[in-house]
Scaffold this motif. Structure first.
Motif, PDB file in Angstrom:
ATOM      1  N   SER A 167      26.011 -47.946  18.451  1.00  0.00           N
ATOM      2  CA  SER A 167      27.401 -47.498  18.354  1.00  0.00           C
ATOM      3  C   SER A 167      28.058 -48.131  17.135  1.00  0.00           C
ATOM      4  O   SER A 167      27.699 -49.236  16.722  1.00  0.00           O
ATOM      5  CB  SER A 167      28.184 -47.868  19.616  1.00  0.00           C
ATOM      6  OG  SER A 167      29.524 -47.406  19.527  1.00  0.00           O
ATOM      7  N   HIS A 168      29.006 -47.401  16.562  1.00  0.00           N
ATOM      8  CA  HIS A 168      29.854 -47.986  15.526  1.00  0.00           C
ATOM      9  C   HIS A 168      31.173 -48.459  16.123  1.00  0.00           C
ATOM     10  O   HIS A 168      31.981 -49.088  15.447  1.00  0.00           O
ATOM     11  CB  HIS A 168      30.135 -46.960  14.421  1.00  0.00           C
ATOM     12  CG  HIS A 168      30.996 -45.828  14.883  1.00  0.00           C
ATOM     13  ND1 HIS A 168      30.488 -44.733  15.551  1.00  0.00           N
ATOM     14  CD2 HIS A 168      32.334 -45.621  14.814  1.00  0.00           C
ATOM     15  CE1 HIS A 168      31.466 -43.913  15.846  1.00  0.00           C
ATOM     16  NE2 HIS A 168      32.601 -44.430  15.420  1.00  0.00           N
ATOM     17  N   GLN A 171      23.255 -38.285  20.302  1.00  0.00           N
ATOM     18  CA  GLN A 171      24.685 -38.307  20.022  1.00  0.00           C
ATOM     19  C   GLN A 171      25.381 -37.006  20.386  1.00  0.00           C
ATOM     20  O   GLN A 171      26.427 -37.012  21.033  1.00  0.00           O
ATOM     21  CB  GLN A 171      24.892 -38.615  18.535  1.00  0.00           C
ATOM     22  CG  GLN A 171      26.350 -38.608  18.102  1.00  0.00           C
ATOM     23  CD  GLN A 171      26.498 -38.976  16.630  1.00  0.00           C
ATOM     24  OE1 GLN A 171      25.522 -39.203  15.930  1.00  0.00           O
ATOM     25  NE2 GLN A 171      27.722 -39.025  16.164  1.00  0.00           N
ATOM     26  N   GLU A 220      24.760 -43.439  20.119  1.00  0.00           N
ATOM     27  CA  GLU A 220      26.166 -43.017  20.049  1.00  0.00           C
ATOM     28  C   GLU A 220      26.478 -41.998  21.153  1.00  0.00           C
ATOM     29  O   GLU A 220      26.938 -40.881  20.870  1.00  0.00           O
ATOM     30  CB  GLU A 220      26.463 -42.401  18.674  1.00  0.00           C
ATOM     31  CG  GLU A 220      26.200 -43.317  17.492  1.00  0.00           C
ATOM     32  CD  GLU A 220      27.425 -44.088  17.064  1.00  0.00           C
ATOM     33  OE1 GLU A 220      28.384 -44.145  17.846  1.00  0.00           O
ATOM     34  OE2 GLU A 220      27.404 -44.648  15.953  1.00  0.00           O
ATOM     35  N   SER A 269      30.276 -40.663  21.014  1.00  0.00           N
ATOM     36  CA  SER A 269      31.038 -40.479  19.774  1.00  0.00           C
ATOM     37  C   SER A 269      31.397 -39.024  19.510  1.00  0.00           C
ATOM     38  O   SER A 269      32.356 -38.745  18.788  1.00  0.00           O
ATOM     39  CB  SER A 269      30.259 -41.046  18.581  1.00  0.00           C
ATOM     40  OG  SER A 269      29.055 -40.329  18.383  1.00  0.00           O
TER      41      SER A 269
END
Length: 256
Positions: free
Chosen positions: A198-199, A88, A166, A169
């Motif tokens: 991923s969110h 990330q 991610e 992000s």
């Protein structure tokens, strides 16, 4: 052919009274060349699955296979030629005192490559960085440039699978699309298989064909990205995520 297969994967931390079950019964397959997304809120177990795959979490049960080969508690050296991970935070994942040349050169040497100079030049070109970036340090690069270096490092062993945790992000919105488009192009040109966490549902919709929705350590729904775009999930939690991704949704007619 399925490149990745997980069957009833359980991952936990701690023991006895302190045990926390982070992933429970996760089952899915990712065909070769596909891009598969894991979505859910923070703490749902998405990144834990990636860490279990690469051997960073030793406490797990169930079955994990890569190209048909079942994984054990340790990973052979050949595994890391086939499977690489992009983390990330591109600044935290790069050594602050190692130049781009050192980051890529050491990775190539570790995996037994000889033509180091030529390969470094090609890796930088493949991720959209010219030769002027070769001897810079992480603090001399923007967030997007650092993530491009992290992607180049992951590509160095010539893997078939990239685990993406991610990957955008931590980046400014203005450069997120550039990195996502780079990853899309690399998948097409290199025939890569992606497992992406991923969110952000818009990121997953852009990158993936199928997704698994996770809640409290469990996969509550598997669906195609077209069903997600059509706002036609079956599970209420998936609907909740989709509604949140669109912002405020009134519950009554505002004209009343």
């Amino acid at each position: 052919m399925s490149t990745l297969e997980l069957d009833k994967l359980n991952v936990w931390f701690g023991d006895r009274y302190d045990r926390v079950d982070a992933v429970r019964g996760a089952t899915f397959t990712v065909p070769s060349g596909a891009s598969f997304g894991l979505v859910g809120e923070s703490g749902s177990g998405k990144s834990t699955i990636l860490r279990a795959l690469v051997g960073l979490v030793p406490t797990w049960s169930g079955t994990m296979k890569v190209d048909g080969a079942q994984l054990g508690k340790s990973r052979p050296r050949s595994f890391f030629r086939d499977v690489q991970m992009v983390f990330q935070d591109p600044y935290a994942s790069l050594h602050p005192r190692h130049s781009v040349d050192q980051v890529l050169g050491e990775t190539l040497k570790l995996h037994g490559f000889k033509d180091i100079d030529k390969r470094i030049q090609k890796l930088l070109a493949d991720v959209g960085l010219g030769p002027k970036f070769r001897f810079r340090y992480p603090h001399q690069l923007s967030g997007g440039q650092r993530q491009r270096v992290a992607v180049a490092r992951a590509l160095a062993p010539e893997p078939s699978v990239l685990l993406l945790d991610e990957p955008t992000s931590a980046l400014d919105v203005s450069v997120q699309a550039e990195v996502l488009n780079l990853l899309t192009d690399l998948r097409d040109t290199r025939g890569l298989t992606y497992l992406m966490v991923s969110h952000d549902l818009s990121v997953v919709a852009h990158m993936c064909e199928h997704i698994a929705v996770m809640q409290n350590g469990e996969i509550v729904e598997l669906l195609g990205v077209e069903a997600m775009r059509a706002m036609a999930p079956e599970h209420p939690y998936t609907q909740h995520l989709l509604d949140n991704s669109l912002g405020y949704k009134p519950t009554t007619d505002p004209t009343e």
